[in-house]
Scaffold this motif. Structure first.
Motif, PDB file in Angstrom:
ATOM      1  N   LEU A   1      12.585  12.769  43.237  1.00  0.00           N
ATOM      2  CA  LEU A   1      12.930  11.495  42.849  1.00  0.00           C
ATOM      3  C   LEU A   1      14.228  11.105  43.682  1.00  0.00           C
ATOM      4  O   LEU A   1      14.521   9.711  43.518  1.00  0.00           O
ATOM      5  CB  LEU A   1      13.451  11.770  41.492  1.00  0.00           C
ATOM      6  N   SER A   2      14.912  11.901  44.202  1.00  0.00           N
ATOM      7  CA  SER A   2      16.067  11.449  45.130  1.00  0.00           C
ATOM      8  C   SER A   2      16.572  12.723  45.766  1.00  0.00           C
ATOM      9  O   SER A   2      16.162  13.876  45.076  1.00  0.00           O
ATOM     10  CB  SER A   2      17.005  10.712  44.491  1.00  0.00           C
ATOM     11  N   ALA A   3      17.752  12.739  46.332  1.00  0.00           N
ATOM     12  CA  ALA A   3      18.292  14.041  46.997  1.00  0.00           C
ATOM     13  C   ALA A   3      19.221  14.457  45.764  1.00  0.00           C
ATOM     14  O   ALA A   3      19.839  15.570  46.314  1.00  0.00           O
ATOM     15  CB  ALA A   3      19.050  13.658  48.499  1.00  0.00           C
ATOM     16  N   LEU A   4      19.465  13.652  44.976  1.00  0.00           N
ATOM     17  CA  LEU A   4      20.349  14.135  43.928  1.00  0.00           C
ATOM     18  C   LEU A   4      19.631  15.289  42.849  1.00  0.00           C
ATOM     19  O   LEU A   4      18.400  15.225  42.818  1.00  0.00           O
ATOM     20  CB  LEU A   4      20.741  13.250  42.841  1.00  0.00           C
ATOM     21  N   THR A   5      20.461  16.331  42.429  1.00  0.00           N
ATOM     22  CA  THR A   5      19.955  17.117  41.508  1.00  0.00           C
ATOM     23  C   THR A   5      20.163  16.411  40.276  1.00  0.00           C
ATOM     24  O   THR A   5      21.258  16.172  39.810  1.00  0.00           O
ATOM     25  CB  THR A   5      20.667  18.450  41.565  1.00  0.00           C
TER      26      THR A   5
ATOM     27  N   ALA B   1       4.716  19.136  42.113  1.00  0.00           N
ATOM     28  CA  ALA B   1       5.949  20.107  41.499  1.00  0.00           C
ATOM     29  C   ALA B   1       7.164  18.768  41.791  1.00  0.00           C
ATOM     30  O   ALA B   1       7.347  18.292  42.897  1.00  0.00           O
ATOM     31  CB  ALA B   1       6.353  21.312  42.320  1.00  0.00           C
ATOM     32  N   LEU B   2       7.965  18.532  40.872  1.00  0.00           N
ATOM     33  CA  LEU B   2       9.200  17.737  40.836  1.00  0.00           C
ATOM     34  C   LEU B   2      10.186  18.654  41.404  1.00  0.00           C
ATOM     35  O   LEU B   2      10.478  19.497  40.944  1.00  0.00           O
ATOM     36  CB  LEU B   2       9.659  17.436  39.611  1.00  0.00           C
ATOM     37  N   ASP B   3      10.571  18.140  42.731  1.00  0.00           N
ATOM     38  CA  ASP B   3      11.467  19.014  43.361  1.00  0.00           C
ATOM     39  C   ASP B   3      12.289  18.069  44.417  1.00  0.00           C
ATOM     40  O   ASP B   3      11.782  17.377  45.222  1.00  0.00           O
ATOM     41  CB  ASP B   3      10.593  20.061  44.405  1.00  0.00           C
TER      42      ASP B   3
HETATM   43  C1  LIG Z   1      18.501  21.094  37.308  1.00  0.00           C
HETATM   44  S1  LIG Z   1      17.196  20.960  38.112  1.00  0.00           S
HETATM   45  C2  LIG Z   1      17.225  22.601  38.966  1.00  0.00           C
HETATM   46  C3  LIG Z   1      17.976  22.575  40.190  1.00  0.00           C
HETATM   47  C4  LIG Z   1      17.731  23.336  40.851  1.00  0.00           C
HETATM   48  N1  LIG Z   1      19.057  24.413  41.375  1.00  0.00           N
HETATM   49  C5  LIG Z   1      16.935  23.511  42.181  1.00  0.00           C
HETATM   50  O1  LIG Z   1      17.191  23.743  43.296  1.00  0.00           O
HETATM   51  O2  LIG Z   1      15.817  23.053  41.861  1.00  0.00           O
HETATM   52  C6  LIG Z   1      15.737  21.014  36.978  1.00  0.00           C
HETATM   53  C7  LIG Z   1      14.591  20.497  37.366  1.00  0.00           C
HETATM   54  O3  LIG Z   1      14.552  19.135  37.570  1.00  0.00           O
HETATM   55  C8  LIG Z   1      13.634  18.583  38.466  1.00  0.00           C
HETATM   56  N2  LIG Z   1      14.480  17.718  39.547  1.00  0.00           N
HETATM   57  C9  LIG Z   1      16.041  17.601  39.414  1.00  0.00           C
HETATM   58  N3  LIG Z   1      16.446  16.936  40.383  1.00  0.00           N
HETATM   59  C10 LIG Z   1      15.165  16.460  40.851  1.00  0.00           C
HETATM   60  C11 LIG Z   1      14.989  15.412  41.885  1.00  0.00           C
HETATM   61  N4  LIG Z   1      15.948  14.744  42.476  1.00  0.00           N
HETATM   62  N5  LIG Z   1      13.830  15.176  42.215  1.00  0.00           N
HETATM   63  C12 LIG Z   1      12.938  15.839  41.568  1.00  0.00           C
HETATM   64  N6  LIG Z   1      13.009  16.449  40.701  1.00  0.00           N
HETATM   65  C13 LIG Z   1      14.045  17.093  40.244  1.00  0.00           C
HETATM   66  C14 LIG Z   1      12.937  19.754  39.170  1.00  0.00           C
HETATM   67  O4  LIG Z   1      11.824  19.841  38.795  1.00  0.00           O
HETATM   68  C15 LIG Z   1      14.057  20.972  38.823  1.00  0.00           C
HETATM   69  O5  LIG Z   1      13.293  22.207  38.893  1.00  0.00           O
END
Ligand SMILES: C[S@@+](CC[C@H](N)C(=O)[O-])C[C@H]1O[C@@H](n2cnc3c(N)ncnc32)[C@H](O)[C@@H]1O
Length: 153
Positions: free
Chosen positions: A120-124, A69-71
């Protein structure tokens, strides 16, 4: 090894398609699977949509695949560590499924199904951008493993 990149979101803008294809075309066996993103109307039940998109994501996972999972709350790897992970995946599995969520993130069921979580980093990051970064980083890891000059330490 096949890599299924399963992403919530379809009908991407041109910059996303161009960026993703730039790296995907260089990486053998990377397969993009897009899960339809339901329209977010004003009174939409976002938790329900997230759950439904999660069900479609889970249904797209190939049998026997190793699921990541990318998270943003997952494990952070530097590029060399990612290349080590890639080597391990290639040795142990025929298919790896990488899951990218939509605007609300991956559903609980998707996170529970995953054997690993990759940050990928602590950034969203916006979900549209994540597929491009993942494709580039996988290509970079692949180039390290294959002694290709793309990556310079
Ligand atoms: C806009 S983000 C969702 C943010 C959501 N509030 C959360 O807490 O996961 C959409 C998707 O992009 C991926 N993603 C966003 N930022 C990431 C990061 N820094 N590392 C890994 N995956 C990321 C994740 O799979 C996430 O479900």
């Amino acid at each position: 090894m096949h890599i299924d990149l399963i992403c919530v979101g379809q009908k991407m803008p041109t910059w996303v398609k161009t960026g993703f294809n730039e790296y995907a075309k260089r990486l053998p066996h990377l397969n993009l699977i897009e899960i339809p993103l339901r329209k977010r109307s004003k009174n939409a039940d976002l938790a329900r949509l997230q759950r439904q998109e999660g069900e479609h994501t889970l249904a797209a996972i190939a049998q026997g695949a190793y699921v990541i999972a990318l998270d943003e709350r997952g494990q952070v790897w530097n590029t060399v560590q990612l290349a080590e992970q890639f080597t391990y995946w290639m040795r142990e599995y025929n298919t790896v499924a990488l899951l990218v969520g939509g605007p609300e993130g991956l559903s609980t069921a998707c996170l529970q199904r995953a054997q690993q979580r990759w940050s990928l980093s602590a950034l969203t990051l916006p979900h549209q951008l994540v597929r491009i970064v993942v494709a580039e980083q996988l290509y970079r890891a692949w180039s390290i493993i294959n002694n290709h000059p793309y990556h310079r330490a």
